[in-house]
Design an enzyme around this catalytic site. Structure first.
Site, short mmCIF file in Angstrom:
data_model
loop_
_atom_site.label_atom_id
_atom_site.label_comp_id
_atom_site.label_asym_id
_atom_site.label_seq_id
_atom_site.Cartn_x
_atom_site.Cartn_y
_atom_site.Cartn_z
N GLN A 1 0.84 -1.20 0.00
CA GLN A 1 0.00 0.00 0.00
C GLN A 1 0.87 1.25 0.00
OE1 GLN A 1 -3.65 -0.46 2.74
NE2 GLN A 1 -2.28 -2.02 3.52
N VAL B 1 3.41 4.08 -1.34
CA VAL B 1 3.53 4.75 -2.64
C VAL B 1 4.94 5.32 -2.83
CG1 VAL B 1 1.06 5.30 -2.81
CG2 VAL B 1 2.59 6.92 -1.67
N HIS C 1 -1.86 0.98 -4.24
CA HIS C 1 -2.33 2.37 -4.16
C HIS C 1 -1.52 3.32 -5.05
CE1 HIS C 1 -4.41 1.46 -0.05
NE2 HIS C 1 -5.09 1.02 -1.08
N CYS D 1 -1.61 11.05 -16.38
CA CYS D 1 -2.50 12.07 -16.92
C CYS D 1 -3.92 11.72 -16.53
CB CYS D 1 -2.37 12.13 -18.43
SG CYS D 1 -3.63 13.19 -19.17
N CYS E 1 -1.91 14.85 -24.51
CA CYS E 1 -3.28 15.35 -24.74
C CYS E 1 -3.54 16.71 -24.09
CB CYS E 1 -4.30 14.33 -24.23
SG CYS E 1 -4.48 14.33 -22.43
N THR F 1 0.56 -3.28 8.55
CA THR F 1 -0.75 -2.77 8.20
C THR F 1 -1.75 -3.26 9.24
OG1 THR F 1 -2.61 -3.07 6.67
CG2 THR F 1 -0.84 -4.68 6.52
ZN LIG Z 1 -2.96 13.01 -21.35
#
Ligand SMILES: [Zn+2]
Length: 181
Positions: free
Chosen positions: A30, A32, A50, A58, A86, A124
């Site tokens: 979990q 990051v 996670h 994005c 994009c 945890t």
């Molecule tokens: Zn994008």
């Protein structure tokens, strides 16, 4: 935020040793912080359920890449770098509260839990779902459940063994990588 200052500890290193011995099928985390890979676990054996702060994503097209690329653009003067694919908004590739997990991660984790001999639940309280479901899945398939945590967990009843205390002390001692003081 300082992205690079946290280093792996002896607990991380003990799990690397397990992989070297061929005893670690899958490491579901979990966290990051990317520290398991930094410590030396191979990326294909780590599921970051996670997400990770080491990558950007994005929000529109789901393009992903190393966060360093975006930080470099910020350093070069872009205030809020948009997606190069994009034009969408970039964020750290972490799962926010209430957001869906990344596709496939949970399935992969449950599959590994259902075929293992032993599951080690480390650091945890096993109260965050669906991630915590790996423990009952393993138990149901006949695996031994070993819980290593500093405090009681939601699933202590399922455990075959509970080791309470500091992870960075217990794991090296279980795996046998403790260095004598
Ligand atoms: Zn994008």
């Amino acid at each position: 935020m300082d992205w690079g200052s946290v280093a792996p500890n002896d607990g991380h290193r003990a799990l690397v040793e397990l992989e070297k011995r061929g005893k670690l099928d899958l490491l579901v985390t979990q966290n990051v912080d990317g520290l398991h890979q930094k410590a030396g676990n191979s990326a294909q054996r780590v599921v970051e359920i996670h997400g990770t702060l080491q990558e950007f994503m994005c929000m529109s097209c789901e393009d992903r890449g190393p966060v360093e690329v975006v930080l470099e653009r910020v350093r070069a003067g872009e205030g809020d770098p948009p997606c190069l694919e994009c034009g969408g908004i970039l964020k750290a590739a972490v799962v926010s509260f209430g957001q869906n997990l990344f596709p496939g991660d949970m399935e992969r984790s449950i599959a590994a839990a259902s075929t293992c001999d032993l599951i080690l639940a480390v650091g945890t309280t096993l109260g965050v779902f669906p991630a915590a479901n790996v423990v009952p899945a393993a138990k149901q398939s006949g695996a031994q459940v070993v819980i290593v945590n500093g405090s009681p967990t939601e699933m202590d009843d399922l455990a075959d063994a509970i080791l309470r205390g500091s992870i960075s002390e217990i794991l090296p001692s279980v795996v046998g990588t403790s260095t004598p003081n």
